[in-house]
Design a protein around this motif. Structure first.
Motif, PDB file in Angstrom:
ATOM      1  N   VAL A   2       0.856  -1.177   0.000  1.00 12.98           N
ATOM      2  CA  VAL A   2       0.000   0.000   0.000  1.00 12.98           C
ATOM      3  C   VAL A   2       0.893   1.229   0.000  1.00 12.98           C
ATOM      4  O   VAL A   2       1.667   1.450   0.934  1.00 12.98           O
ATOM      5  CB  VAL A   2      -0.930   0.016   1.230  1.00 12.98           C
ATOM      6  CG1 VAL A   2      -1.848   1.238   1.178  1.00 12.98           C
ATOM      7  CG2 VAL A   2      -1.755  -1.263   1.303  1.00 12.98           C
ATOM      8  N   GLY A   3       0.801   2.032  -1.066  1.00 12.65           N
ATOM      9  CA  GLY A   3       1.600   3.254  -1.169  1.00 12.65           C
ATOM     10  C   GLY A   3       2.658   3.162  -2.241  1.00 12.65           C
ATOM     11  O   GLY A   3       3.422   2.199  -2.288  1.00 12.65           O
ATOM     12  N   ASP A 147       2.343   3.714   3.225  1.00 15.24           N
ATOM     13  CA  ASP A 147       1.370   4.746   2.863  1.00 15.24           C
ATOM     14  C   ASP A 147       1.498   6.017   3.688  1.00 15.24           C
ATOM     15  O   ASP A 147       0.523   6.730   3.910  1.00 15.24           O
ATOM     16  CB  ASP A 147      -0.054   4.203   2.918  1.00 15.24           C
ATOM     17  CG  ASP A 147      -0.415   3.553   4.246  1.00 15.24           C
ATOM     18  OD1 ASP A 147       0.501   3.203   5.006  1.00 15.24           O
ATOM     19  OD2 ASP A 147      -1.616   3.404   4.517  1.00 15.24           O
ATOM     20  N   GLY A 148       2.707   6.334   4.122  1.00 13.89           N
ATOM     21  CA  GLY A 148       3.009   7.661   4.630  1.00 13.89           C
ATOM     22  C   GLY A 148       2.626   7.937   6.065  1.00 13.89           C
ATOM     23  O   GLY A 148       2.120   7.079   6.793  1.00 13.89           O
ATOM     24  N   GLY A 149       2.879   9.198   6.447  1.00  7.55           N
ATOM     25  CA  GLY A 149       2.708   9.605   7.834  1.00  7.55           C
ATOM     26  C   GLY A 149       1.286   9.529   8.332  1.00  7.55           C
ATOM     27  O   GLY A 149       1.056   9.427   9.546  1.00  7.55           O
ATOM     28  N   HIS A 150       0.298   9.580   7.433  1.00  7.04           N
ATOM     29  CA  HIS A 150      -1.108   9.460   7.822  1.00  7.04           C
ATOM     30  C   HIS A 150      -1.647   8.090   7.438  1.00  7.04           C
ATOM     31  O   HIS A 150      -2.802   7.953   7.034  1.00  7.04           O
ATOM     32  CB  HIS A 150      -1.926  10.578   7.175  1.00  7.04           C
ATOM     33  CG  HIS A 150      -1.468  11.953   7.546  1.00  7.04           C
ATOM     34  ND1 HIS A 150      -1.717  12.507   8.779  1.00  7.04           N
ATOM     35  CD2 HIS A 150      -0.742  12.872   6.851  1.00  7.04           C
ATOM     36  CE1 HIS A 150      -1.192  13.727   8.828  1.00  7.04           C
ATOM     37  NE2 HIS A 150      -0.587  13.965   7.674  1.00  7.04           N
ATOM     38  N   SER A 151      -0.822   7.076   7.580  1.00 12.73           N
ATOM     39  CA  SER A 151      -1.092   5.717   7.131  1.00 12.73           C
ATOM     40  C   SER A 151      -2.495   5.200   7.474  1.00 12.73           C
ATOM     41  O   SER A 151      -2.886   5.130   8.643  1.00 12.73           O
ATOM     42  CB  SER A 151      -0.054   4.768   7.740  1.00 12.73           C
ATOM     43  OG  SER A 151      -0.386   3.421   7.516  1.00 12.73           O
ATOM     44  N   ALA A 152      -3.235   4.816   6.437  1.00 17.13           N
ATOM     45  CA  ALA A 152      -4.539   4.179   6.636  1.00 17.13           C
ATOM     46  C   ALA A 152      -4.356   2.791   7.235  1.00 17.13           C
ATOM     47  O   ALA A 152      -5.165   2.351   8.068  1.00 17.13           O
ATOM     48  CB  ALA A 152      -5.279   4.091   5.307  1.00 17.13           C
ATOM     49  N   VAL A 153      -3.299   2.089   6.827  1.00 15.50           N
ATOM     50  CA  VAL A 153      -3.046   0.757   7.365  1.00 15.50           C
ATOM     51  C   VAL A 153      -2.816   0.825   8.866  1.00 15.50           C
ATOM     52  O   VAL A 153      -3.338   0.008   9.631  1.00 15.50           O
ATOM     53  CB  VAL A 153      -1.842   0.103   6.666  1.00 15.50           C
ATOM     54  CG1 VAL A 153      -1.578  -1.280   7.257  1.00 15.50           C
ATOM     55  CG2 VAL A 153      -2.074   0.003   5.163  1.00 15.50           C
ATOM     56  N   ARG A 154      -2.054   1.801   9.282  1.00 16.10           N
ATOM     57  CA  ARG A 154      -1.764   1.948  10.712  1.00 16.10           C
ATOM     58  C   ARG A 154      -3.049   2.123  11.511  1.00 16.10           C
ATOM     59  O   ARG A 154      -3.215   1.528  12.584  1.00 16.10           O
ATOM     60  CB  ARG A 154      -0.838   3.150  10.912  1.00 16.10           C
ATOM     61  CG  ARG A 154      -0.105   3.163  12.249  1.00 16.10           C
ATOM     62  CD  ARG A 154       0.903   4.302  12.293  1.00 16.10           C
ATOM     63  NE  ARG A 154       0.272   5.598  12.085  1.00 16.10           N
ATOM     64  CZ  ARG A 154       0.723   6.528  11.245  1.00 16.10           C
ATOM     65  NH1 ARG A 154       1.798   6.296  10.517  1.00 16.10           N
ATOM     66  NH2 ARG A 154       0.101   7.690  11.127  1.00 16.10           N
ATOM     67  N   LYS A 155      -3.957   2.908  10.995  1.00 21.06           N
ATOM     68  CA  LYS A 155      -5.236   3.127  11.688  1.00 21.06           C
ATOM     69  C   LYS A 155      -6.084   1.862  11.685  1.00 21.06           C
ATOM     70  O   LYS A 155      -6.720   1.520  12.698  1.00 21.06           O
ATOM     71  CB  LYS A 155      -5.987   4.283  11.028  1.00 21.06           C
ATOM     72  CG  LYS A 155      -5.271   5.631  11.132  1.00 21.06           C
ATOM     73  CD  LYS A 155      -6.055   6.724  10.419  1.00 21.06           C
ATOM     74  CE  LYS A 155      -5.389   8.092  10.556  1.00 21.06           C
ATOM     75  NZ  LYS A 155      -4.112   8.162   9.825  1.00 21.06           N
ATOM     76  N   LEU A 156      -6.126   1.136  10.552  1.00 21.45           N
ATOM     77  CA  LEU A 156      -6.936  -0.077  10.473  1.00 21.45           C
ATOM     78  C   LEU A 156      -6.417  -1.171  11.392  1.00 21.45           C
ATOM     79  O   LEU A 156      -7.193  -1.942  11.969  1.00 21.45           O
ATOM     80  CB  LEU A 156      -6.970  -0.578   9.026  1.00 21.45           C
ATOM     81  CG  LEU A 156      -7.773   0.276   8.040  1.00 21.45           C
ATOM     82  CD1 LEU A 156      -7.501  -0.162   6.604  1.00 21.45           C
ATOM     83  CD2 LEU A 156      -9.267   0.181   8.347  1.00 21.45           C
TER      84      LEU A 156
END
Length: 504
Positions: A2-3, A147-156
């Motif tokens: 992702v990214g 996917d960067g500093g605002h990572s969607a994966v990190r949140k999920l």
């Protein structure tokens, strides 16, 4: 994957090079076209050379003087030559050009980025990860978040991302000038010569393109009272950039066009764990900090280099899954060190108005940087050349980067970096008769060779050297009869289990 920034593209290249089936999804419809990261440092230049990408990067680089690196913008050039690198100045290349080079290589390897594709959900089980994206589903054995500093994966995933919020605000923008005053740099020199205060602002300004004094594109990084008062989400405007240019470089410096602009702060955070089951994190998805000296771009490229060969080995069945844990073990301390270094530079480079005592600190650090040992230490720190992974062996060569020596082989003269272009490990026999290359184990090639003259020296003080696919030394044998069986297993299996028998 992702990214499709530099980290994701380079990691995808590493996996595709190893024959791994990889899918890359990217939310944005087109590449950003933004300069962002200022260039690749000395270690990243070595990394790109190991994969045959450096010539393409050099061709598209911004011309610059050979002036050395910096620490906190201080006017003391850092000399990386004592670290025996072929690229002591690094390479200044805007991030968008680097992304174009990496995406071109990825297409050559048979992989195309799926753009306009947003990750909206993921579920992992004992066999793999199923990602729900805006146009369907993608399933793989592993998912890597780039996917960067605002990572969607990190949140999920709900990954813990501890750190501190920002205390300063600034702007980074790519611009074009209608006219340039006398103080505007026409060439790229030492970074301290491109920093200038004025009218309550500070600004770093340097050319992005053009030659012979006919420069149109510039990168401007600046801050002042207006930036401190604006919210992070406020769009960067042409009037805002123009005001800063006038304050710092006078009324003769006139903005023609704002190509793009973004706001940033000195917030710093780092994932507590880089691996969450079958989901791994790299680049800004794993760590964020004040963007100073291109450290974030280079951290991401080197994250990808470390993870790529390990993940490929696991997917191919050559290595056990435990090898993936060494990615966190090795890269988390490196990023933590960079975050600490960046925070120190923040204090020196951008002191608060009441911090008069920082002037004394600046003088002390400059005095230390002028000393040969102090300069070498800071150069190794900022360039990434000083990285040494803890591989459980006290030998000073083990865990450090392999010097890119010139080698004579049965097929002629080559270099260590050229031998690493296939993404495989090397067992260099430097004291054996020249003979054909053959595989020994774990995707490692045994190469009898002789060290010949080169700009980085003619000796490593060892008869045999095991070099990992990412260019770090996994083992050295001081005598020709020493065998790397346990070291092979430690490097390529993540433990010192018994390795397959080797030849000689």
């Amino acid at each position: 994957m992702v990214g499709a920034g530099p980290t994701g593209l380079f990691l995808a290249c590493e996996l595709a090079l190893a024959g791994v089936d990889v899918a890359v999804v990217e939310r944005e419809a087109v590449p950003s076209g933004q300069s962002r990261g200022g260039g690749v440092n000395q270690r990243s230049a070595e990394v790109l050379a190991m994969r045959g990408l450096l010539d393409a990067v050099t061709e598209r680089a911004v011309p610059r003087e050979s002036v050395g690196g910096h620490f906190a913008f201080l006017p003391v050039p850092l000399d990386a030559r004592p670290w025996r690198t072929r690229y002591p100045d690094g390479i200044m290349i805007p991030q968008d050009r680097l992304e174009q080079i990496l995406e071109t290589r990825l297409r050559e390897l048979g992989v195309r980025v799926r753009r306009s594709t947003e990750l909206v959900g993921l579920v992992q089980d004992s066999d793999g990860v199923e990602a729900t994206v805006s146009d369907g589903r993608v399933r793989g054995r592993y998912l890597v978040a780039c996917d960067g500093g605002h990572s969607a994966v990190r949140k999920l995933v709900g990954a813990d991302f501890p750190g501190q919020a920002g205390t300063m605000a600034a702007v980074s923008a790519d611009i074009e000038l209608a006219s340039a005053g006398e103080t505007v740099p026409r060439t790229v020199g030492h970074i301290s010569t491109m920093m200038r205060p004025g009218g309550g602002y500070w600004m770093m300004l340097h050319p992005l393109d053009g030659e012979g004094g006919r420069v149109a594109g510039y990168r401007a990084v600046f801050g002042g009272p207006p930036q401190a008062a604006l919210p992070r989400t406020a769009p960067v405007t042409a009037d805002e950039v123009a005001a800063a240019l006038t304050a710092v470089h006078g009324p003769d410096t006139v903005l023609a066009r704002l190509r793009w602009g973004t706001r940033f702060s000195d917030a710093h955070r780092q994932l507590a764990q880089y691996r969450h089951g079958r989901v791994l994190f790299a680049g800004d998805a794993a760590h964020i900090h004040l963007p100073i000296g291109g450290q974030g771009l280079n951290l991401g490229l080197q994250d990808a280099m470390n993870l790529g060969w390990k993940l490929a080995g696991v997917v191919a069945g050559r290595s056990p899954e435990a090898l993936l844990d060494t990615y966190h073990d090795e890269r988390h301390p490196v990023a933590a060190r960079v975050l600490a270094t960046v925070r120190a530079q923040r204090v020196i480079a951008f002191p608060s108005p009441e911090a008069d005592d920082v002037r004394g600190l600046r003088e002390i650090v400059m005095d230390m940087a002028r000393l040969p040992d102090g300069n070498e230490y800071l150069a190794g720190l900022m360039s990434g050349l000083a990285i040494r992974y803890d591989l459980g062996d006290p030998d000073p060569l083990v865990g450090a980067r392999m010097i890119d020596l010139a080698l004579g082989t049965q097929d002629g003269v080559t270099t260590v970096s050229a031998l690493l272009r296939a993404g495989r490990g090397l067992l260099l026999d430097l004291d054996a008769p020249l003979a054909p290359v053959h595989e020994v184990a774990w995707g490692v090639d045994r190469i009898p060779a002789r060290v010949v003259g080169s700009p980085v020296g003619t000796d490593v003080g060892a008869a045999r050297v095991l070099v990992r696919p990412d260019g770090y030394v996994g083992w050295v044998g001081r005598e020709p009869h020493e065998r790397p069986d346990a070291a092979l297993a430690r490097c390529f299996a993540g433990s010192a289990q018994e390795a397959p028998a080797l030849l000689g």
